[in-house]
Design a protein around this motif. Structure first.
Motif, mmCIF file in Angstrom:
data_model
loop_
_atom_site.group_PDB
_atom_site.id
_atom_site.type_symbol
_atom_site.label_atom_id
_atom_site.label_comp_id
_atom_site.label_asym_id
_atom_site.label_seq_id
_atom_site.Cartn_x
_atom_site.Cartn_y
_atom_site.Cartn_z
ATOM 1 N N MET A 345 -16.482 -6.424 -8.155
ATOM 2 C CA MET A 345 -15.904 -6.708 -6.838
ATOM 3 C C MET A 345 -14.416 -6.935 -6.935
ATOM 4 O O MET A 345 -13.649 -6.520 -6.074
ATOM 5 C CB MET A 345 -16.565 -7.946 -6.218
ATOM 6 N N LYS A 346 -14.013 -7.572 -7.981
ATOM 7 C CA LYS A 346 -12.592 -7.841 -8.155
ATOM 8 C C LYS A 346 -11.807 -6.540 -8.218
ATOM 9 O O LYS A 346 -10.780 -6.360 -7.549
ATOM 10 C CB LYS A 346 -12.372 -8.644 -9.446
ATOM 11 N N ALA A 347 -12.353 -5.626 -9.024
ATOM 12 C CA ALA A 347 -11.674 -4.337 -9.182
ATOM 13 C C ALA A 347 -11.569 -3.625 -7.835
ATOM 14 O O ALA A 347 -10.526 -3.084 -7.473
ATOM 15 C CB ALA A 347 -12.412 -3.478 -10.195
ATOM 16 N N ILE A 348 -12.677 -3.661 -7.073
ATOM 17 C CA ILE A 348 -12.671 -2.990 -5.767
ATOM 18 C C ILE A 348 -11.636 -3.622 -4.849
ATOM 19 O O ILE A 348 -10.875 -2.936 -4.164
ATOM 20 C CB ILE A 348 -14.081 -3.044 -5.143
ATOM 21 N N HIS A 349 -11.618 -4.942 -4.870
ATOM 22 C CA HIS A 349 -10.643 -5.640 -4.027
ATOM 23 C C HIS A 349 -9.221 -5.265 -4.394
ATOM 24 O O HIS A 349 -8.349 -5.115 -3.529
ATOM 25 C CB HIS A 349 -10.834 -7.161 -4.153
ATOM 26 N N LEU A 350 -9.026 -5.126 -5.676
ATOM 27 C CA LEU A 350 -7.706 -4.746 -6.159
ATOM 28 C C LEU A 350 -7.297 -3.408 -5.558
ATOM 29 O O LEU A 350 -6.182 -3.228 -5.045
ATOM 30 C CB LEU A 350 -7.755 -4.660 -7.690
ATOM 31 N N LEU A 351 -8.233 -2.475 -5.615
ATOM 32 C CA LEU A 351 -7.967 -1.145 -5.064
ATOM 33 C C LEU A 351 -7.687 -1.224 -3.571
ATOM 34 O O LEU A 351 -6.728 -0.618 -3.082
ATOM 35 C CB LEU A 351 -9.180 -0.238 -5.304
ATOM 36 N N LEU A 352 -8.529 -1.985 -2.882
ATOM 37 C CA LEU A 352 -8.349 -2.123 -1.430
ATOM 38 C C LEU A 352 -6.964 -2.663 -1.111
ATOM 39 O O LEU A 352 -6.256 -2.180 -0.226
ATOM 40 C CB LEU A 352 -9.401 -3.058 -0.848
ATOM 41 N N ASN A 353 -6.599 -3.658 -1.874
ATOM 42 C CA ASN A 353 -5.307 -4.285 -1.708
ATOM 43 C C ASN A 353 -4.194 -3.257 -1.894
ATOM 44 O O ASN A 353 -3.255 -3.150 -1.110
ATOM 45 C CB ASN A 353 -5.175 -5.423 -2.723
ATOM 46 N N GLY A 354 -4.377 -2.490 -2.988
ATOM 47 C CA GLY A 354 -3.392 -1.458 -3.295
ATOM 48 C C GLY A 354 -3.258 -0.454 -2.151
ATOM 49 O O GLY A 354 -2.141 -0.083 -1.749
ATOM 50 N N MET A 355 -4.411 -0.083 -1.613
ATOM 51 C CA MET A 355 -4.392 0.895 -0.515
ATOM 52 C C MET A 355 -3.613 0.359 0.674
ATOM 53 O O MET A 355 -2.827 1.090 1.296
ATOM 54 C CB MET A 355 -5.822 1.207 -0.085
ATOM 55 N N ASN A 356 -3.883 -0.924 0.960
ATOM 56 C CA ASN A 356 -3.150 -1.564 2.068
ATOM 57 C C ASN A 356 -1.656 -1.456 1.871
ATOM 58 O O ASN A 356 -0.912 -1.033 2.758
ATOM 59 C CB ASN A 356 -3.525 -3.038 2.171
ATOM 60 N N ARG A 357 -1.240 -1.833 0.706
ATOM 61 C CA ARG A 357 0.202 -1.859 0.422
ATOM 62 C C ARG A 357 0.795 -0.459 0.452
ATOM 63 O O ARG A 357 1.897 -0.241 0.958
ATOM 64 C CB ARG A 357 0.454 -2.508 -0.930
ATOM 65 N N LEU A 358 0.040 0.474 -0.072
ATOM 66 C CA LEU A 358 0.503 1.872 -0.062
ATOM 67 C C LEU A 358 0.701 2.346 1.363
ATOM 68 O O LEU A 358 1.718 2.977 1.700
ATOM 69 C CB LEU A 358 -0.536 2.744 -0.772
ATOM 70 N N GLY A 359 -0.282 2.003 2.191
ATOM 71 C CA GLY A 359 -0.237 2.397 3.592
ATOM 72 C C GLY A 359 1.012 1.880 4.296
ATOM 73 O O GLY A 359 1.590 2.540 5.151
ATOM 74 N N SER A 360 1.412 0.659 3.923
ATOM 75 C CA SER A 360 2.584 0.116 4.617
ATOM 76 C C SER A 360 3.889 0.482 3.937
ATOM 77 O O SER A 360 4.923 -0.074 4.220
ATOM 78 C CB SER A 360 2.449 -1.403 4.745
ATOM 79 N N GLY A 361 3.843 1.458 3.046
ATOM 80 C CA GLY A 361 5.087 2.033 2.546
ATOM 81 C C GLY A 361 5.498 1.599 1.157
ATOM 82 O O GLY A 361 6.526 2.027 0.654
ATOM 83 N N GLU A 362 4.668 0.705 0.470
ATOM 84 C CA GLU A 362 5.039 0.280 -0.885
ATOM 85 C C GLU A 362 4.570 1.307 -1.894
ATOM 86 O O GLU A 362 3.398 1.613 -1.976
ATOM 87 C CB GLU A 362 4.343 -1.036 -1.190
ATOM 88 N N PHE A 363 5.470 1.806 -2.647
ATOM 89 C CA PHE A 363 5.082 2.794 -3.660
ATOM 90 C C PHE A 363 5.241 2.232 -5.057
ATOM 91 O O PHE A 363 5.662 1.126 -5.239
ATOM 92 C CB PHE A 363 5.944 4.054 -3.514
ATOM 93 N N HIS A 364 4.849 3.053 -6.038
ATOM 94 C CA HIS A 364 4.980 2.676 -7.463
ATOM 95 C C HIS A 364 4.276 1.362 -7.752
ATOM 96 O O HIS A 364 4.829 0.473 -8.371
ATOM 97 C CB HIS A 364 6.458 2.552 -7.844
ATOM 98 N N LEU A 365 3.046 1.218 -7.225
ATOM 99 C CA LEU A 365 2.317 -0.041 -7.391
ATOM 100 C C LEU A 365 1.846 -0.254 -8.834
ATOM 101 O O LEU A 365 1.794 -1.350 -9.321
ATOM 102 C CB LEU A 365 1.114 -0.079 -6.449
ATOM 103 N N HIS A 366 1.489 0.836 -9.542
ATOM 104 C CA HIS A 366 1.015 0.755 -10.931
ATOM 105 C C HIS A 366 -0.070 -0.291 -11.090
ATOM 106 O O HIS A 366 0.103 -1.275 -11.799
ATOM 107 C CB HIS A 366 2.174 0.421 -11.870
#
Lengths: 596, 481
Positions: A345-366
């Protein structure tokens, strides 16, 4: 109902669902089987314990009977002993010394029979002439136990012996002081507070007028202790309770030493009414295993009570170990599964979080990699996607700019300047030769304006040059619109030498004329203002009192000209520029921009 | 996550280990429970372990037989445990046999080859078995043992038999004393008895004291004209009719039992007769003591009689101190009344020997001397059971205090003067201890004396009557060292 249940089930999270499944299909069967095994073992233990105890009780009774039968036999033989008979049937003694000596002779005789029986505490013979004969020790020359001579016939021991008429009768444990009246015993230390006795009328006196002597053989209740409590091969963690009660419930022996000589209903209470047996009983809230057997000699019952927890503790350890292990394994299993699911679940949440940030314009999240290979795949792909999108946008943007530039360039290149200027010069000459001064003026303005416009000398030019170019344009417009409008300038002198993007005002002016003054016949004014702001930036206004439009119409803004200006300003000055257009219908339009 | 897995795995391993251990323990308890239980109980029990546990095989077992009261038995058990704790490789089995059965039991044990290693024996039995060669010659052992010499011990302590062999030693030094109930004396308003032999009462004084203390059921004492001798509630004095007691009084009267060399019966000597008659008069003339018939069938043991105030004075050996000090009674000791001549003390002891069937005589010898040495077994002496055999315990103040001090030991105030000092006077052994074949002699003499106690014949008559039958039985004294 079912719907509600189903609804609840669906709402359970994934993690809890997994745990639930593990419990139901993994753990519960294990627990079930181990408890079945445990209880069947327990039952077996109880059966074993029962038979063990029965054996024990019977053996004890055998031993007890052994000893006591010896007393019976000795009593029998004593009765017919010739030496005793001789003494008892001899003439009454004339001298007291003779009494003493015969007393001693009887004592010798008693010793013969009863001295050898172990655990006999005392032996007495009540006689008429010879008083009370008792066995005694040398150091005290008195019997270890006293039986009163004078009142003996009043005691219940005498009564019992008389009743039995020569048979040996066993008297259950009694208190010495209750059996005889002995007030002198108060406060004295003596070691025979409780006794049980065998009494027997010794019918060896031939003269019927003389009373028969009475034999009293006494034991202390500790007699049983040695027999009962030496059989500790029961292997129990604590000693069980022993009772010996007679048929009337009188307690002959009590391992707890609490109720000797008292009446107890223990046999009836626990239902131990047969001759012998073993059963589970409950007494005062505690569960016991009771085994009992009756002594044939006098009908006394030996009862042994073992508290349940005592033999349960010796329960076979295997089912118990199984039980414990299954519990432990269950617990560990739940922990592990929970841990695993949590990790997932943690890993999934991490991905979800990443997607959110990507969507709002943050790139190079690594996003960081996890321990899980499947999740890592996801994460890696996500990171890839991140990079690609970033690249894509960049490319798009750049492409867009290049396109624009190309357009501009194309636009610039559309007109071959030389051809244009030559043609205009020719027309100008023709106009002058025909004395058409206005036409000449118009052509010159056009020529100058075009020179300014199509100049390739850089992106920017001086404001004064730009204004000149604008004026030329205005001349032309004036001809076209026949003085419908005029242009006013209000620009700070200092700004004139500053650099501005080439043709920046042109589209704005065009808009004002074409759209703002579309319906105007006269009185139109275009004001071009320029100011230096307090922070060094330059503000320019292009105001007209034309038709205007309401608010900030998106349509107008997306008009090519405005867009162009905006775009160029953005390109040139980036974030350091501001552009604003506002208008009011019927009143006019103001376009304002600010550049450094 | 890793941490969690690790801790869970550890937890699981631990749980499994615990349940496995539990399993083993319990199966162990079920199968071999008896072994574990026996080892524990063999320390706690009274030493009666006959089971074949591994423990017994490694230890040397010494069996010691003795008689006595329950208190005496307890004291012996305690001393055995003390010895065991000092000598871990040794186990002492205490065989307690009540007096009445003693000779019979002992004979039976010998006959069946089951004799103990060490035993207390009545002197007469001792002689018989010594002659049969059943007893170890402790002379050899005394020679080898550097700790002890004959000179350390009081005279007449070791018993010599044929061939000069020493077959036994006194169990302890003992003498006859009077014990009286201090509270009762106070109640009756009678002066306490003197403990110092120099201050002993004369016989007449003594009788008067007894008379004051003898009370009938109506409250009249024996001096009162209304006194009813048939209904006596409290006796002034009670004494055993055994030879140990009456010989003590005979000796006090400076009278003989046998001649000096032990070859002749001498109880018809006027002084002996006088002594016996005086005792008899206590019963039948002054009614201050119960006759044997009454005594044997009334009431409890002598110590209990003293405690319950049914008798004011008893006469018994110094071992009685142990019993009396163990019960709730305010008593004191006093010396025997003067009869004539100087006080002398009559010691009444029996013999302690080692049977030669003993397999570990060296260990037995060690325990044997352990008991005799107050250095080791001080409890047996300070509790009142025994008096020391070693001379230094009568001469050294510090050592005397160890076993006789009224503050720190079980002894009473009077004991010092009465017992310790008493031993400074000439010692006459009671016939039981030193006369060969006394059992047979005693059978005749004591039986005859019954008539005196019952008041039916005089001492003179009786003692003269029996002379012919007794003379043949006189075999002399046991040699003592």
């Amino acid at each position: 109902m079912r719907r509600w249940v189903w609804g609840r089930i669906e709402r359970i999270s994934l993690k809890n669902r997994i745990i639930l499944l593990v419990l139901v299909f993994g753990i519960l069967p294990m627990l079930f089987f181990s408890s079945v095994s445990y209880f069947s073992s327990k039952r077996q233990i109880v059966e074993n314990a029962k038979s063990n105890l029965m054996q024990n009780v019977k053996k004890n009774n055998e031993l007890i009977t052994n000893y006591l039968e010896r007393v019976e036999e000795a009593g029998l033989m004593f009765t017919i002993d010739p030496a005793l008979e001789a003494v008892m049937n001899s003439d009454p003694p004339s001298m007291k010394t003779e009494v003493l000596h015969q007393n001693l002779a009887i004592k010798e005789c008693m010793n013969k029979y009863f001295l050898g029986i172990p655990k006999v505490f005392s032996a007495h013979l009540y006689t008429d002439y010879y008083r009370m004969v008792g066995n005694y020790t040398i150091s005290n020359y008195k019997p270890p136990m006293y039986v009163p001579y004078d009142d003996f016939t009043k005691s219940f021991l005498y009564e019992q012996a008389a009743e039995a008429k020569g048979k040996m009768r066993w008297i259950p444990t009694y208190r010495f002081e209750e059996a005889y009246e002995v007030p002198e015993y108060e406060g004295v230390a003596y070691d025979y507070e409780y006794l049980f006795s065998a009494v027997k009328q010794v019918n060896c006196v031939r003269d019927k007028d003389r009373p028969s002597p009475v034999l009293i053989i006494s034991f202390r209740p500790s007699f049983f202790e040695d027999i009962l409590e030496s059989r500790e091969e029961l292997g129990l963690p604590e000693a069980p309770e022993y009772y010996i009660v007679d048929e009337a419930g009188c307690v002959v022996y009590d391992s707890k030493q609490e109720s000797l000589s008292q009446k107890s209903d223990i046999a009836v209470r626990l239902g131990l009414t047969q001759k012998s047996g073993a059963k589970l009983v409950r007494d005062q809230g505690v569960k016991y295993l009771a085994a009992y057997d009756t002594l044939g000699l006098m009908g006394w019952k030996q009862i042994i009570l073992v508290p349940e927890k005592s033999y349960i503790s010796s329960l076979s350890a295997i089912p118990r170990a199984l039980f414990v292990t299954s519990l432990t394994v269950s617990a560990v299993f739940i922990l592990l599964v929970g841990g695993m699911v949590n990790g997932m679940m943690k890993a999934i949440h991490l991905l979800l979080n990443g997607m959110n940030r990507l969507g709002s314009g943050e790139f190079h999240l690594h996003l960081p990699r996890t321990h899980d290979s499947e999740m890592n795949m996801l994460v890696d792909k996500f990171n890839e996607m991140d990079e690609r999108i970033c690249t894509l946008i960049q490319n798009n943007y750049e492409m867009h700019i290049r396109e624009k530039e190309a357009q501009l360039a194309a636009l610039n290149m559309q007109l071959n300047p030389h051809f244009l200027y030559n043609t205009l010069n020719t027309i100008n000459a023709m106009a002058i030769s025909n004395k058409q001064l206005e036409i000449s003026r118009a052509i010159v303005s056009l020529s100058k304006m075009m020179q300014h416009t199509l100049s390739v000398e850089g992106e920017c030019c001086r404001l004064c040059e730009e204004i000149d170019g604008l004026m030329d344009y205005f001349e032309l417009m004036k001809f076209r619109f026949m003085d419908a409008f005029e242009v006013r300038l209000d620009i700070e002198e200092a700004l004139m030498q500053t650099w501005v993007p080439r043709l920046i005002f042109q589209p704005l002016i065009e808009n004002a004329i074409v759209h703002g003054f579309a319906d105007l016949e006269k009185g139109g004014v275009i004001l071009i203002k320029g100011r230096t702001d307090t922070d060094g930036m330059r503000s320019f206004w292009v105001e007209d009192n034309g038709r205007g439009f309401d608010g900030e119409s998106r349509e107008k803004q997306s008009h090519f000209g405005i867009r162009n200006v905006r775009h160029r300003l953005e390109l040139l000055y980036g974030a350091k520029q501001e552009f604003h257009i506002s208008s009011k219908a019927g009143k006019g339009t103001v376009v304002w921009f600010r550049i450094p | 996550m890793k941490k969690r897995v690790l801790t869970s795995a550890l937890f699981l391993a631990a749980a499994l280990a615990v349940s496995a251990c539990g399993n083993k323990e319990q199966t162990g308890a079920q199968d071999g429970g008896s072994a574990g239980k026996v080892t524990d109980s063999s320390v706690a029990e009274k030493g009666d372990t006959q089971e074949d546990s591994a423990q017994a095989g490694d230890k040397v077992k010494i069996r010691y037989a003795y008689w006595g009261s329950t208190f005496e038995n307890e004291a012996m058990q305690n001393i055995a445990r003390k010895y065991e704790s000092l000598h871990p490789g040794v186990e002492i089995e205490c065989i307690y046999i009540p007096n009445a059965d003693y000779t019979t039991k002992m004979s039976a044990m010998i006959a069946s080859g089951d004799e103990p290693d060490i035993a207390n024996l009545f002197a007469s039995d001792f002689m018989v078995w010594a002659e049969q060669g059943r007893l170890v010659n402790i002379d050899e052992w005394m020679e080898k043992d550097e700790r002890y010499r004959y000179e350390d011990f009081i005279p007449n302590c070791f018993f010599e038999v044929q061939n000069g062999e020493i077959a036994g030693r006194s169990i302890a030094n003992e003498l006859m004393q009077l014990y009286y109930n201090v509270d009762l004396f106070q109640e009756m308003g009678v002066e306490p008895l003197p403990a110092n032999p120099q201050e002993a009462l004369t016989w007449e004084e003594f009788v008067t004291v007894c008379q004051k203390l003898t009370v009938d059921v109506n409250g009249n004492n024996a001096l009162s004209p209304d006194f009813d001798p048939e209904k006596i509630r409290t006796y002034g004095i009670d004494f055993q009719k055994s030879s140990a007691v009456w010989s003590a009084f005979v000796y006090q009267n400076n009278a003989p039992v046998l001649s000096e060399d032990g070859s002749e019966y001498k109880m018809d000597d006027p002084a002996s007769v006088e002594a016996i008659q005086k005792l008899g008069d206590l019963i039948n003339v002054y009614h201050v003591a119960p006759d044997p018939l009454t005594a044997s069938s009334t009431n409890m043991s002598t110590t209990s009689s003293l405690q319950s105030k049914q008798v004011a004075i008893i006469c018994d050996g110094t071992w009685t101190n142990l019993d009396l000090s163990s019960i709730d009674i305010n008593y004191d000791v006093a010396c025997l009344p003067k009869m004539s001549g100087e006080p002398c003390f009559s010691s009444a002891t029996s013999v302690c020997s080692i049977f030669n069937t003993c397999e570990n005589v060296d260990v037995a010898w060690d325990f044997y001397m352990f008991l005799a040495d107050p250095d080791n077994a001080i409890e047996l002496y300070s509790s009142g059971l025994w008096m020391p055999l070693m001379i230094k315990y009568y001469e050294d103040e510090e050592l005397i205090a160890k076993w006789a001090d009224p503050e720190t030991t079980s002894h009473t105030d009077g004991f010092r003067e009465c017992a310790v000092e008493y031993t400074k006077y000439p010692n006459k052994l009671n016939p039981e201890t030193c006369v060969i074949g006394w059992t047979k002699l005693d059978a005749v003499i004591s039986s005859a004396l019954d008539s005196v106690w019952m008041g039916e014949k005089t001492a003179q008559e009786v003692l003269t009557e029996i002379k012919p039958s007794v003379e043949e039985l006189v075999k002399g004294y046991i040699k003592m060292k």
